[in-house]
Design an enzyme around this catalytic site. Structure first.
Site, PDB file in Angstrom:
ATOM      1  CG  ASN A  84     -11.624  23.968  10.629  1.00 41.26           C
ATOM      2  OD1 ASN A  84     -10.792  24.871  10.596  1.00 41.26           O
ATOM      3  ND2 ASN A  84     -12.280  23.653  11.726  1.00 41.26           N
ATOM      4  CB  SER A  85     -13.195  28.701   8.006  1.00 40.40           C
ATOM      5  OG  SER A  85     -12.401  29.042   6.881  1.00 40.40           O
ATOM      6  CE1 TYR A 118     -16.966  41.908   8.480  1.00 40.28           C
ATOM      7  CE2 TYR A 118     -18.663  43.287   7.505  1.00 40.28           C
ATOM      8  CZ  TYR A 118     -17.642  42.369   7.374  1.00 40.28           C
ATOM      9  OH  TYR A 118     -17.290  41.920   6.118  1.00 40.28           O
ATOM     10  CG  LEU A 155     -16.475  39.909  -0.923  1.00 40.53           C
ATOM     11  CD1 LEU A 155     -15.562  39.495  -2.076  1.00 40.53           C
ATOM     12  CD2 LEU A 155     -17.448  38.788  -0.589  1.00 40.53           C
ATOM     13  CG  ASN A 215     -17.707  31.945   3.298  1.00 39.53           C
ATOM     14  OD1 ASN A 215     -17.466  33.067   3.728  1.00 39.53           O
ATOM     15  ND2 ASN A 215     -18.199  30.998   4.072  1.00 39.53           N
ATOM     16  CG  PHE A 220      -9.584  39.961   0.440  1.00 36.39           C
ATOM     17  CD1 PHE A 220      -9.411  40.587  -0.784  1.00 36.39           C
ATOM     18  CD2 PHE A 220     -10.777  39.294   0.688  1.00 36.39           C
ATOM     19  CE1 PHE A 220     -10.413  40.533  -1.757  1.00 36.39           C
ATOM     20  CE2 PHE A 220     -11.780  39.235  -0.275  1.00 36.39           C
ATOM     21  CZ  PHE A 220     -11.587  39.854  -1.503  1.00 36.39           C
TER      22      PHE A 220
END
Lengths: 328, 328
Positions: free
Chosen positions: B151-152, B53, B265, B125, B263
């Site tokens: 479907n996430s 990450y 967040l 999310n 993108f």
């Protein structure tokens, strides 16, 4: 007159095209006959023959998109043009030929004393180099830019244009043997591509940020450039020399805000004002005519040698542009 | 109290983390004790455990980035908060735990009567879905948007947000068995990914232009989306579920002016004003509390089951989010 003509497209570009003798058409009112002096084989021409380019002319077609000619005969009602005048061929006329017929109106006169072999490359590669350094990132004197395929036609002009603007260039090639051909061009850093490119770039620049990367290769090479740009940097792709899609890691795209954009000169021509186009071409003509910018020529071929010429242009292992220079 | 803690990072995320019992620290002035009610395992949490990450907390660390708790004890000098109040956990506190200690100042109170299992997913999310539909392309009612990994967690919110705004959504999943889980969500077109995706999209939309594509997969899937967008369209990547770099063909990038952007967040939070953040969260809280938007929950685990929970979250074969819901 001799024309390099193709009836079909296919994966081996030199197989589709051949030199054919055609009768010279009678000149209609307002037309002139041009002796073609020189015309390059660009990567986009090779992709047009293989069918991979973004615009494909209807078949059959004469190959060659740009070039330079000399007026050799005037049709009825032509004024303001003289026999012997060097002119830019209209884009897409089919420049791989000994002669071409063109409407006199709108022909752009070029300096008669400049080298037509340099002038013939003016409409595609130099504007591409100039515009890619203008359209995506606001670069100031002293800023760094990185490009791959630096030994290509566009690559050579880009080194020269960067230098003219006071920008510093990092010039990446795909093989050791191509380094020599870029080393004489005035770039600041010259490197061979590889997965550790970003580390070597960082060493060479002392960690200075690079905000613009220019990619003509695709595949992993795109991500090597993406690794080199600073956070928020832009990678501009304009070619697919590897034949592979551009790869960019989500780590670069998401975490470092790198974006991937494309440049296509045809789209710029479609959207730019006549004034902007005139200004750009005026600058390029002057720079070529005065020898300020020039491209390396790998070899020259007659129209009759079109198959060898296209094969040479399609090969990755050359240093410089392949030209069609019709024999007289 | 129980915490899901890790001392190292490695390729198999559940191997690094384990549930450990720690002594409950004494509350300092201004602190409160929170009973954690629910916390999700997001893809970004899995990437934090593997080290992939964009921001990694120092080790050792407690896993979990977001979640919801209930005030169970007030430290000295705390005012304006009562025992029993549901609050949003501060981002990055380590939410996979039975309890946490937080500074009372700046805790965001949440509706006590809303489902904490839905509220616990609110900070990552839903804002991601809302912002990706706002920040890149100006979309008007009736416009189409396409996304993969539909479907996430983000995918489900995106379908709902698109519907709320009157946008039409094309929702792509990677396997036939995932279609059912998106079909109930109110999207307009639901398809399984493949190299011919653009043809099936064209049929489904009647050739209507799609200007925005949202990619959480990478690899060839990115190019499948790039094939679907109109000239000048934008592909926004926010995830790497395939583990591969994004592929985009130069034909899309150059000839069709498609661009690839990212993108994240975390970057938005860093740059957005307090007002913009407050407005966004206010909207999301209201929509979740009133049941207007919600996410599918695949399974719930206690903190003591953290290894199974992380393994389940890291698997691609689930439908819905994995939650940590501490047992009382």
């Amino acid at each position: 007159m001799l024309q390099a003509k193709y009836q079909k497209r296919g994966p081996v570009p030199q197989e589709s095209i051949e030199a054919v003798t055609v009768e010279q058409p009678a000149l209609k009112e307002g037309e002139v006959l041009l002796e073609i002096l020189a015309a390059p084989i660009n990567p986009s021409d090779v992709l047009t023959l293989t069918g991979e380019y973004g615009i494909l002319p209807p078949l059959p077609a004469v190959g060659g998109n740009e070039g330079v000619g000399r007026v050799s005969e005037l049709g009825a009602g032509v004024s303001g043009l003289e026999v012997g005048q060097t002119v830019l061929l209209p884009i897409g006329i089919g420049s791989w030929a000994s002669h071409a017929v063109a409407n006199a109106k709108g022909l752009v006169p070029l300096p008669n004393d400049a080298d037509p072999r340099q002038l013939c490359m003016m409409t595609v590669n130099p504007p591409t180099a100039v515009l890619m350094l203008q359209q995506f990132v606001n670069l100031n004197e002293g800023d760094w830019v990185i490009q791959n395929a630096a030994n290509s036609g566009v690559g050579g002009y880009l080194i020269q244009e960067a230098k003219r603007r006071g920008l510093k260039s990092i010039n990446v090639v795909r093989r050791e043997s191509a380094l020599a051909s870029v080393e004489g061009q005035g770039g600041d850093v010259n490197l061979v591509d590889g997965p550790d490119l970003h580390k070597r770039v960082r060493e060479a620049t002392g960690g200075a940020p690079v905000h613009l990367a220019i990619d003509a290769v695709g595949g992993e090479a795109t991500n090597h450039l993406a690794n080199c740009v600073a956070e928020g940097g832009v990678v501009v792709n304009y070619g697919m020399m590897s034949g592979e899609p551009c790869h960019v890691s989500p780590a670069n795209i998401v975490f470092r805000d790198v974006s991937l954009k494309g440049f296509w000169l045809s789209r710029w021509f479609k959207n730019a004002s006549k004034e902007a186009q005139g200004k750009l071409f005026g600058d390029v003509i002057k720079q070529i005519a005065t020898g300020q910018i020039k491209s390396t020529i790998a070899a020259e071929y007659d129209v009759s040698q079109i198959k060898e010429a296209v094969a040479a242009a399609a090969s990755g292992e050359r240093n410089g542009k392949i030209l069609i220079v019709p024999k007289r």
